[in-house]
Design a protein around this motif. Structure first.
Motif, PDB file in Angstrom:
ATOM      1  N   ASP A  46      -0.575  -3.725  -5.313  1.00 12.11           N
ATOM      2  CA  ASP A  46      -1.516  -4.802  -5.004  1.00 12.11           C
ATOM      3  C   ASP A  46      -1.323  -5.363  -3.597  1.00 12.11           C
ATOM      4  OD1 ASP A  46       0.926  -5.958  -5.452  1.00 12.11           O
ATOM      5  OD2 ASP A  46       0.201  -7.551  -6.761  1.00 12.11           O
ATOM      6  N   LEU A  47      -0.684  -4.590  -2.698  1.00 14.07           N
ATOM      7  CA  LEU A  47      -0.468  -5.069  -1.336  1.00 14.07           C
ATOM      8  C   LEU A  47      -0.618  -3.929  -0.334  1.00 14.07           C
ATOM      9  CD1 LEU A  47       0.330  -7.241   0.726  1.00 14.07           C
ATOM     10  CD2 LEU A  47       2.736  -6.694   0.245  1.00 14.07           C
ATOM     11  N   ARG A  48      -1.595  -4.068   0.561  1.00  9.34           N
ATOM     12  CA  ARG A  48      -1.794  -3.131   1.655  1.00  9.34           C
ATOM     13  C   ARG A  48      -1.496  -3.851   2.968  1.00  9.34           C
ATOM     14  NH1 ARG A  48      -2.105  -0.985  -2.572  1.00  9.34           N
ATOM     15  NH2 ARG A  48      -3.582   0.632  -3.252  1.00  9.34           N
ATOM     16  N   VAL A  49      -0.865  -3.137   3.896  1.00  9.04           N
ATOM     17  CA  VAL A  49      -0.527  -3.709   5.195  1.00  9.04           C
ATOM     18  C   VAL A  49      -1.298  -2.955   6.277  1.00  9.04           C
ATOM     19  CG1 VAL A  49       1.308  -4.252   6.823  1.00  9.04           C
ATOM     20  CG2 VAL A  49       1.770  -4.321   4.359  1.00  9.04           C
ATOM     21  N   ASP A  50      -2.031  -3.699   7.081  1.00  8.84           N
ATOM     22  CA  ASP A  50      -2.861  -3.127   8.135  1.00  8.84           C
ATOM     23  C   ASP A  50      -1.965  -2.718   9.300  1.00  8.84           C
ATOM     24  OD1 ASP A  50      -5.126  -2.502   9.683  1.00  8.84           O
ATOM     25  OD2 ASP A  50      -5.196  -4.530  10.507  1.00  8.84           O
ATOM     26  N   THR A  51      -1.717  -1.412   9.451  1.00 11.53           N
ATOM     27  CA  THR A  51      -0.757  -0.936  10.442  1.00 11.53           C
ATOM     28  C   THR A  51      -1.353  -0.088  11.558  1.00 11.53           C
ATOM     29  OG1 THR A  51      -0.294   1.049   9.145  1.00 11.53           O
ATOM     30  CG2 THR A  51       1.112  -0.891   8.736  1.00 11.53           C
ATOM     31  N   HIS A  52      -2.466   0.583  11.306  1.00 10.35           N
ATOM     32  CA  HIS A  52      -3.035   1.547  12.256  1.00 10.35           C
ATOM     33  C   HIS A  52      -2.023   2.646  12.573  1.00 10.35           C
ATOM     34  CE1 HIS A  52      -5.437  -2.122  14.009  1.00 10.35           C
ATOM     35  NE2 HIS A  52      -5.719  -1.873  12.734  1.00 10.35           N
ATOM     36  N   GLY A  53      -1.188   2.969  11.589  1.00 11.07           N
ATOM     37  CA  GLY A  53      -0.139   3.939  11.827  1.00 11.07           C
ATOM     38  C   GLY A  53      -0.205   5.174  10.958  1.00 11.07           C
ATOM     39  N   SER A  54      -1.345   5.394  10.300  1.00  9.53           N
ATOM     40  CA  SER A  54      -1.483   6.553   9.416  1.00  9.53           C
ATOM     41  C   SER A  54      -2.933   7.007   9.390  1.00  9.53           C
ATOM     42  CB  SER A  54      -1.002   6.209   8.000  1.00  9.53           C
ATOM     43  OG  SER A  54      -1.757   5.129   7.467  1.00  9.53           O
ATOM     44  N   ASP A  55      -3.173   8.105   8.691  1.00 14.32           N
ATOM     45  CA  ASP A  55      -4.532   8.641   8.603  1.00 14.32           C
ATOM     46  C   ASP A  55      -5.439   7.717   7.795  1.00 14.32           C
ATOM     47  OD1 ASP A  55      -3.582  10.818   9.981  1.00 14.32           O
ATOM     48  OD2 ASP A  55      -3.444  12.128   8.224  1.00 14.32           O
ATOM     49  N   VAL A  56      -6.721   7.781   8.072  1.00 19.38           N
ATOM     50  CA  VAL A  56      -7.718   7.050   7.291  1.00 19.38           C
ATOM     51  C   VAL A  56      -7.801   7.671   5.899  1.00 19.38           C
ATOM     52  CG1 VAL A  56     -10.142   6.326   7.193  1.00 19.38           C
ATOM     53  CG2 VAL A  56      -8.998   6.597   9.424  1.00 19.38           C
ATOM     54  N   ILE A  57      -7.846   6.827   4.866  1.00 18.18           N
ATOM     55  CA  ILE A  57      -7.890   7.341   3.496  1.00 18.18           C
ATOM     56  C   ILE A  57      -9.334   7.418   2.997  1.00 18.18           C
ATOM     57  CG2 ILE A  57      -5.579   6.443   3.020  1.00 18.18           C
ATOM     58  CD1 ILE A  57      -6.944   4.269   1.275  1.00 18.18           C
ATOM     59  N   ASP A  58      -9.525   8.162   1.923  1.00 18.05           N
ATOM     60  CA  ASP A  58     -10.873   8.423   1.412  1.00 18.05           C
ATOM     61  C   ASP A  58     -11.670   7.156   1.082  1.00 18.05           C
ATOM     62  OD1 ASP A  58     -10.575  11.119   1.767  1.00 18.05           O
ATOM     63  OD2 ASP A  58     -10.061  11.549  -0.323  1.00 18.05           O
ATOM     64  N   PRO A  59     -11.089   6.125   0.418  1.00 20.46           N
ATOM     65  CA  PRO A  59     -11.896   4.928   0.139  1.00 20.46           C
ATOM     66  C   PRO A  59     -12.398   4.219   1.403  1.00 20.46           C
ATOM     67  CG  PRO A  59      -9.953   4.973  -1.272  1.00 20.46           C
ATOM     68  CD  PRO A  59      -9.776   6.052  -0.250  1.00 20.46           C
ATOM     69  N   VAL A  60     -11.635   4.315   2.488  1.00 20.38           N
ATOM     70  CA  VAL A  60     -12.084   3.701   3.744  1.00 20.38           C
ATOM     71  C   VAL A  60     -13.190   4.542   4.378  1.00 20.38           C
ATOM     72  CG1 VAL A  60     -11.371   2.960   6.049  1.00 20.38           C
ATOM     73  CG2 VAL A  60      -9.876   2.540   4.082  1.00 20.38           C
ATOM     74  N   TRP A  61     -13.047   5.878   4.312  1.00 18.37           N
ATOM     75  CA  TRP A  61     -14.151   6.731   4.762  1.00 18.37           C
ATOM     76  C   TRP A  61     -15.419   6.424   3.969  1.00 18.37           C
ATOM     77  CZ3 TRP A  61     -13.633   8.412   9.282  1.00 18.37           C
ATOM     78  CH2 TRP A  61     -12.503   9.085   9.757  1.00 18.37           C
ATOM     79  N   ALA A  62     -15.264   6.221   2.661  1.00 19.65           N
ATOM     80  CA  ALA A  62     -16.428   5.927   1.816  1.00 19.65           C
ATOM     81  C   ALA A  62     -17.079   4.605   2.221  1.00 19.65           C
ATOM     82  CB  ALA A  62     -16.018   5.887   0.352  1.00 19.65           C
ATOM     83  N   LEU A  63     -16.249   3.638   2.611  1.00 21.09           N
ATOM     84  CA  LEU A  63     -16.789   2.352   3.050  1.00 21.09           C
ATOM     85  C   LEU A  63     -17.523   2.502   4.387  1.00 21.09           C
ATOM     86  CD1 LEU A  63     -16.711  -0.438   1.725  1.00 21.09           C
ATOM     87  CD2 LEU A  63     -14.762  -1.002   3.189  1.00 21.09           C
ATOM     88  N   LEU A  64     -16.996   3.358   5.264  1.00 19.63           N
ATOM     89  CA  LEU A  64     -17.692   3.639   6.518  1.00 19.63           C
ATOM     90  C   LEU A  64     -19.035   4.308   6.239  1.00 19.63           C
ATOM     91  CD1 LEU A  64     -17.784   3.748   9.627  1.00 19.63           C
ATOM     92  CD2 LEU A  64     -16.549   5.925   9.497  1.00 19.63           C
TER      93      LEU A  64
END
Length: 283
Positions: free
Chosen positions: A216-234
């Motif tokens: 239940d905790l995500r940290v905004d790092t800009h240090g890894s690949d974009v994941i599928d749910p974020v691609w879906a939101l785009l």
């Protein structure tokens, strides 16, 4: 104040010093534009200053700042703003964006802190944005930020963002990864949040990776690949907004340029898919 529209298109990449060499032979094409953090390049001379100038002559640029501290209790740093304007004018950069956060009081902090979601804060921030725009002679864009606490909350995040944009008459830098991160951390529907934002104010989009600290905790790092749910939101953003310029953020754990280009190509493919029906409709 000049009414400035976005001067870029396509898929963009954040310019980091680690990428100066790898990008040297990259011609504008797959990478449609670059984004710079002005604080990292202002007053920089020598080989880095010359290299930056070479890139601004080859690529369209936008800028994304870190130290404006638009919600700070301290006065605006107007000396910084006048130096920033000179930097933007020198390099012919129209677009300046910042975070809807604060990072300073008597001194600068090392993180972007959340502004209380209150009517008082909306009015305070809006007045400061208007002053920034007067000095820069540019309409700026503020980014919907990731946050991990909401002190003094009296309105929702969406209500706060909408109110600031409206009262300051500025634009939105839409960060779809921040929507996803916040939706997990604060338990809301990311698609509903996206659909509630004012489409007419979106300047361009950020997409990035993040870190899974816990279920239940995500940290905004800009240090890894974009994941599928974020691609879906785009993808959903393009369905609603049309093809909006989109920048891939990667601030550390920077892989070889060839790996970054895989994600840039993914952005280009999504944009092409959404552009095709519109082109047919206007054909």
């Amino acid at each position: 104040m000049k009414a400035v529209t976005t001067a870029v298109q396509g898929a963009g990449l954040g310019l980091r010093r680690a990428l100066l060499g790898p990008l040297a032979d990259q011609l504008p094409g797959a990478i449609g534009f670059l984004e710079a953090t002005p604080e990292n390049w202002m007053n920089i001379g020598g080989r880095y200053g010359r290299a930056f100038r070479q890139y601004t002559e080859r690529f369209p640029f936008v800028t994304h700042g870190l130290s404006l501290s638009i919600g700070s209790p301290a006065p605006l740093d107007e000396d910084f703003l006048y130096r920033l304007k000179a930097f933007l004018d020198l390099h012919g950069i129209a677009d300046y964006t910042e975070h809807l956060t604060y990072c300073s009081d008597d001194g600068h902090l090392y993180d972007l802190m959340p502004i209380p979601f209150t009517e008082e804060a909306v009015d305070y921030v809006a007045a400061r944005v208007r002053r920034v725009q007067d000095i820069l002679e540019r309409r700026i864009a503020l980014e919907n930020a990731s946050y991990y606490a909401a002190p003094g909350k009296q309105m929702s995040e969406l209500e706060f963002v909408r109110a600031v944009l409206e009262r300051s008459d500025c634009d939105l830098l839409l960060d779809v990864n921040n929507i996803y991160v916040n939706s997990i951390n604060h338990r809301y529907d990311p698609a509903q949040f996206l659909d509630g934002l004012p489409a007419e104010r979106v300047r361009y989009i950020h997409v990035a990776g993040h870190y899974d600290e816990a279920e239940d905790l995500r940290v905004d790092t800009h240090g890894s690949d974009v994941i599928d749910p974020v691609w879906a939101l785009l993808d959903r953003a393009y369905s609603r907004l049309g093809v909006v310029p989109t920048l891939l953020e990667r601030d550390f754990n920077i892989p070889p340029l060839a790996e970054l280009m895989i994600e840039i190509d993914h952005i280009n493919a999504l944009q092409a898919r959404h552009a095709a029906p519109r082109q047919r409709a206007h054909g």
